[in-house]
Design a protein around this motif. Structure first.
Motif, PDB file in Angstrom:
ATOM      1  N   PRO A  26       0.794  -1.241   0.000  1.00 18.86           N
ATOM      2  CA  PRO A  26       0.000   0.000   0.000  1.00 18.86           C
ATOM      3  C   PRO A  26       0.818   1.278   0.000  1.00 18.86           C
ATOM      4  O   PRO A  26       0.354   2.306  -0.510  1.00 18.86           O
ATOM      5  N   PHE A  27       2.027   1.255   0.562  1.00 21.01           N
ATOM      6  CA  PHE A  27       2.806   2.486   0.691  1.00 21.01           C
ATOM      7  C   PHE A  27       3.904   2.611  -0.358  1.00 21.01           C
ATOM      8  O   PHE A  27       4.634   3.583  -0.381  1.00 21.01           O
ATOM      9  N   ARG A  28       4.019   1.637  -1.232  1.00 21.63           N
ATOM     10  CA  ARG A  28       5.032   1.662  -2.286  1.00 21.63           C
ATOM     11  C   ARG A  28       4.575   2.580  -3.421  1.00 21.63           C
ATOM     12  O   ARG A  28       3.396   2.655  -3.729  1.00 21.63           O
ATOM     13  N   LEU A  29       5.530   3.289  -4.052  1.00 23.24           N
ATOM     14  CA  LEU A  29       5.195   4.172  -5.171  1.00 23.24           C
ATOM     15  C   LEU A  29       4.570   3.365  -6.303  1.00 23.24           C
ATOM     16  O   LEU A  29       5.141   2.390  -6.785  1.00 23.24           O
ATOM     17  N   SER A  36       1.340  15.533 -11.843  1.00 24.48           N
ATOM     18  CA  SER A  36       0.584  15.047 -10.677  1.00 24.48           C
ATOM     19  C   SER A  36       1.528  14.679  -9.549  1.00 24.48           C
ATOM     20  O   SER A  36       2.662  14.244  -9.791  1.00 24.48           O
ATOM     21  N   PRO A  37       1.070  14.786  -8.307  1.00 20.01           N
ATOM     22  CA  PRO A  37       1.872  14.284  -7.185  1.00 20.01           C
ATOM     23  C   PRO A  37       1.993  12.763  -7.277  1.00 20.01           C
ATOM     24  O   PRO A  37       1.155  12.094  -7.878  1.00 20.01           O
ATOM     25  N   LYS A  38       3.053  12.221  -6.681  1.00 19.16           N
ATOM     26  CA  LYS A  38       3.234  10.766  -6.733  1.00 19.16           C
ATOM     27  C   LYS A  38       2.110  10.073  -5.962  1.00 19.16           C
ATOM     28  O   LYS A  38       1.584  10.605  -4.982  1.00 19.16           O
ATOM     29  N   VAL A  39       1.751   8.889  -6.419  1.00 16.25           N
ATOM     30  CA  VAL A  39       0.626   8.142  -5.873  1.00 16.25           C
ATOM     31  C   VAL A  39       1.108   6.777  -5.423  1.00 16.25           C
ATOM     32  O   VAL A  39       1.763   6.063  -6.183  1.00 16.25           O
ATOM     33  N   SER A  40       0.786   6.387  -4.187  1.00 16.87           N
ATOM     34  CA  SER A  40       1.137   5.061  -3.687  1.00 16.87           C
ATOM     35  C   SER A  40       0.132   4.038  -4.209  1.00 16.87           C
ATOM     36  O   SER A  40      -0.932   4.394  -4.732  1.00 16.87           O
ATOM     37  N   PHE A  41       0.462   2.759  -4.046  1.00 13.26           N
ATOM     38  CA  PHE A  41      -0.453   1.721  -4.524  1.00 13.26           C
ATOM     39  C   PHE A  41      -1.793   1.771  -3.797  1.00 13.26           C
ATOM     40  O   PHE A  41      -2.851   1.613  -4.407  1.00 13.26           O
ATOM     41  N   GLY A  42      -1.750   1.995  -2.500  1.00 16.02           N
ATOM     42  CA  GLY A  42      -2.999   2.072  -1.746  1.00 16.02           C
ATOM     43  C   GLY A  42      -3.871   3.219  -2.216  1.00 16.02           C
ATOM     44  O   GLY A  42      -5.085   3.073  -2.401  1.00 16.02           O
ATOM     45  N   SER A  43      -3.246   4.370  -2.446  1.00 12.80           N
ATOM     46  CA  SER A  43      -3.983   5.538  -2.926  1.00 12.80           C
ATOM     47  C   SER A  43      -4.480   5.322  -4.353  1.00 12.80           C
ATOM     48  O   SER A  43      -5.582   5.742  -4.709  1.00 12.80           O
ATOM     49  N   ALA A  44      -3.670   4.666  -5.192  1.00 13.21           N
ATOM     50  CA  ALA A  44      -4.071   4.406  -6.586  1.00 13.21           C
ATOM     51  C   ALA A  44      -5.325   3.544  -6.639  1.00 13.21           C
ATOM     52  O   ALA A  44      -6.228   3.795  -7.445  1.00 13.21           O
ATOM     53  N   ALA A 142     -16.781  14.395  -2.719  1.00  8.81           N
ATOM     54  CA  ALA A 142     -17.348  14.602  -1.383  1.00  8.81           C
ATOM     55  C   ALA A 142     -16.640  13.710  -0.373  1.00  8.81           C
ATOM     56  O   ALA A 142     -16.057  12.681  -0.725  1.00  8.81           O
ATOM     57  N   ALA A 143     -16.715  14.107   0.901  1.00  4.60           N
ATOM     58  CA  ALA A 143     -16.060  13.326   1.958  1.00  4.60           C
ATOM     59  C   ALA A 143     -16.626  11.900   2.009  1.00  4.60           C
ATOM     60  O   ALA A 143     -15.884  10.932   2.207  1.00  4.60           O
ATOM     61  N   GLY A 144     -17.938  11.785   1.797  1.00  3.86           N
ATOM     62  CA  GLY A 144     -18.558  10.460   1.810  1.00  3.86           C
ATOM     63  C   GLY A 144     -18.045   9.572   0.693  1.00  3.86           C
ATOM     64  O   GLY A 144     -17.847   8.356   0.874  1.00  3.86           O
ATOM     65  N   GLU A 145     -17.802  10.156  -0.483  1.00  2.10           N
ATOM     66  CA  GLU A 145     -17.270   9.380  -1.608  1.00  2.10           C
ATOM     67  C   GLU A 145     -15.855   8.890  -1.309  1.00  2.10           C
ATOM     68  O   GLU A 145     -15.495   7.753  -1.633  1.00  2.10           O
ATOM     69  N   LYS A 146     -15.065   9.766  -0.691  1.00  2.00           N
ATOM     70  CA  LYS A 146     -13.695   9.369  -0.345  1.00  2.00           C
ATOM     71  C   LYS A 146     -13.697   8.225   0.663  1.00  2.00           C
ATOM     72  O   LYS A 146     -12.939   7.260   0.538  1.00  2.00           O
ATOM     73  N   LEU A 147     -14.553   8.352   1.668  1.00  2.00           N
ATOM     74  CA  LEU A 147     -14.632   7.301   2.693  1.00  2.00           C
ATOM     75  C   LEU A 147     -15.114   5.981   2.091  1.00  2.00           C
ATOM     76  O   LEU A 147     -14.605   4.910   2.416  1.00  2.00           O
ATOM     77  N   ALA A 148     -16.094   6.056   1.193  1.00  2.00           N
ATOM     78  CA  ALA A 148     -16.618   4.849   0.552  1.00  2.00           C
ATOM     79  C   ALA A 148     -15.544   4.172  -0.289  1.00  2.00           C
ATOM     80  O   ALA A 148     -15.391   2.942  -0.254  1.00  2.00           O
ATOM     81  N   ALA A 149     -14.776   4.960  -1.036  1.00  2.07           N
ATOM     82  CA  ALA A 149     -13.700   4.400  -1.865  1.00  2.07           C
ATOM     83  C   ALA A 149     -12.624   3.757  -0.994  1.00  2.07           C
ATOM     84  O   ALA A 149     -12.114   2.669  -1.306  1.00  2.07           O
ATOM     85  N   PHE A 150     -12.301   4.430   0.120  1.00  2.00           N
ATOM     86  CA  PHE A 150     -11.293   3.885   1.044  1.00  2.00           C
ATOM     87  C   PHE A 150     -11.784   2.568   1.648  1.00  2.00           C
ATOM     88  O   PHE A 150     -11.035   1.579   1.719  1.00  2.00           O
ATOM     89  N   PHE A 151     -13.025   2.550   2.084  1.00  2.11           N
ATOM     90  CA  PHE A 151     -13.586   1.334   2.680  1.00  2.11           C
ATOM     91  C   PHE A 151     -13.594   0.185   1.668  1.00  2.11           C
ATOM     92  O   PHE A 151     -13.207  -0.940   1.981  1.00  2.11           O
TER      93      PHE A 151
END
Length: 437
Positions: A26-29, A36-44, A142-151
């Motif tokens: 998750p934390f690897r590039l 664009s700023p660099k994105v980790s695997f978890g964020s991608a 929206a904050a809810g969309e971000k939380l849903a994607a993270f979950f």
């Protein structure tokens, strides 16, 4: 080639392999570009899920979806968003004429094309279908969309994730992964149908040869509508958990040199033409992290290879591939040396050994009988990476796929050490500078 089928049980469709890599590292590039700023695997993974949810209604009822984006972080994320939804991403060639582009869209029955306003203004193309601008679709999350994607990225098993996204169908290894169009030099562009098994196998074949690990990072300058770009710099990093650094303009040597230096790029896939530009525009120390330079799409001259090695301290390896083979077929590799042992991996003027799992046969162009060792003949290729066929063209498919062998149209010779050398071209067309002539 026959033994490769025993690997199928361990393989996954591309989107599932991407999810697995993202959750494992998750934390690897994962990816970066000059804008664009660099994105980790978890964020991608979370971003790809967010885009999938935003684009779900746009792509409703479509099997193949059009993308008109340069090699970049947004371009990569939209491709994976499409795969997560069970769609077939078709990256459209923005260097084609408007007539050829319209033909590609018509053949794939594409109803919408995802693009960028800024990019479309640069390429100045008229696209004959509905356009969806990524900037607008991805705006103001929206904050809810971000939380849903993270979950969904971290908590849902793969089956549930696909179900929650409303994936169009359960995608298997033999399902279509993408359609890559030829340049249309001999009439309308031909759509090469590549499955998840074709591309996944080619990724494993290259991983075996180069022993990639988490420290490796690819320079992504080849467009995603090019088979080397789609497999080598989009799918391979995502599947194997290595980084990719993108730049939309492969001719911009100054920016590319800085990106290679800043992100410690180790693997460069390019063409000999691009190498000449980098020799003029990049400092030797900027390429200090690069351990492999592999070139294809045109002949690598001895003069260029020697000059590049003298300037940067690393010799480019010549490789060979074609869109119909997803694309890599053969490549030179570094020699292996140890006490009392040396295994030759590269020969000058050769395209290298066939990749693991690929069978190559050199035959007489007329009789199709095998020719003696060292004698030139028509090159046939067999393996798990050979395409399913040309989209909507069964007659053209039958011409080049015969008894499981792909007829490359290239005249080649095989030497006593198993190295291949291209000596001629049977077809009236050849690639020069990466373009069909």
């Amino acid at each position: 080639a026959s033994a490769w089928r025993y690997r199928r049980g361990q393989m996954r469709p591309l989107q599932r392999a991407f999810v697995r890599s993202a959750r494992r590292y998750p934390f690897r590039l994962a990816m970066a570009d000059s804008q664009s700023p660099k994105v980790s695997f978890g964020s991608a993974l979370a971003k790809a899920i967010f885009l999938a949810r935003r684009l779900k209604t746009v792509w409703a009822g479509q099997e193949k979806v059009g993308l008109l984006l340069p090699p970049s972080v947004p371009g990569a994320l939209v491709n994976f968003a499409a795969m997560l939804l069970g769609k077939v991403p078709v990256n459209l060639n923005y260097t084609l004429s408007e007539q050829s582009l319209a033909s590609c869209i018509r053949q794939c029955e594409i109803k919408t094309v995802v693009t960028s306003k800024v990019f479309l203004e640069k390429v100045k193309l008229t696209v004959p279908c509905e356009l969806v601008y990524l900037e607008e679709r991805a705006a103001r999350p929206a904050a809810g969309e971000k939380l849903a994607a993270f979950f969904m990225a971290w908590m849902l098993p793969m089956r549930w994730l696909e179900r929650a996204l409303g994936s169009a169908k359960k995608v298997g290894l033999d399902d279509l992964a993408t359609v890559i169009f030829s340049s249309g030099s001999t009439g309308e562009p031909k759509g090469v149908m590549l499955s998840h098994y074709n591309i996944g196998s080619n990724i494993e074949q290259m991983e075996q040869v180069f022993s990639l690990d988490g420290r490796d990072r690819f320079l992504g300058i080849l467009p995603f509508f090019h088979s080397f770009g789609f497999t080598g710099t989009l799918c391979l990093p995502a599947v194997l958990g290595v980084g990719a650094v993108y730049h939309a303009n492969p001719l911009d040597a100054k920016t590319i040199g800085q990106l290679v230096c800043d992100y410690k790029v180790t693997f460069l896939l390019a063409t000999p033409t691009f190498l000449q530009l980098y020799m003029r525009g990049c400092a030797p120390e900027q390429f200090g992290s690069v351990r492999v330079v592999a070139v294809s799409a045109e002949k690598l001259s001895e003069r260029l290879a020697s000059a590049f090695e003298e300037q940067f301290g690393i010799r480019p390896f010549e490789a060979y591939g074609c869109t119909e083979c997803a694309p890599a077929v053969a490549v030179n590799t570094p020699d292996f040396r140890s006490a009392g042992f040396r295994q030759v991996g590269v020969k000058r003027g050769r395209i290298g050994h066939p990749l693991p799992g690929i069978g190559v046969r050199i035959v007489d162009a007329q009789t199709r009988e095998p020719v003696p060792l060292g004698q030139p003949g028509l090159m046939l290729v067999r393996g798990p990476n050979v395409m399913q066929g040309y989209l909507g063209l069964p007659e053209k498919t039958a011409e080049v796929l015969r008894d499981g062998w792909y007829v490359t149209g290239d005249i080649a010779a095989l030497d006593e050490d198993g190295f291949l050398q291209i000596t001629d071209r049977l077809s009236r067309f050849s690639k020069i500078g990466g373009e069909m002539v």
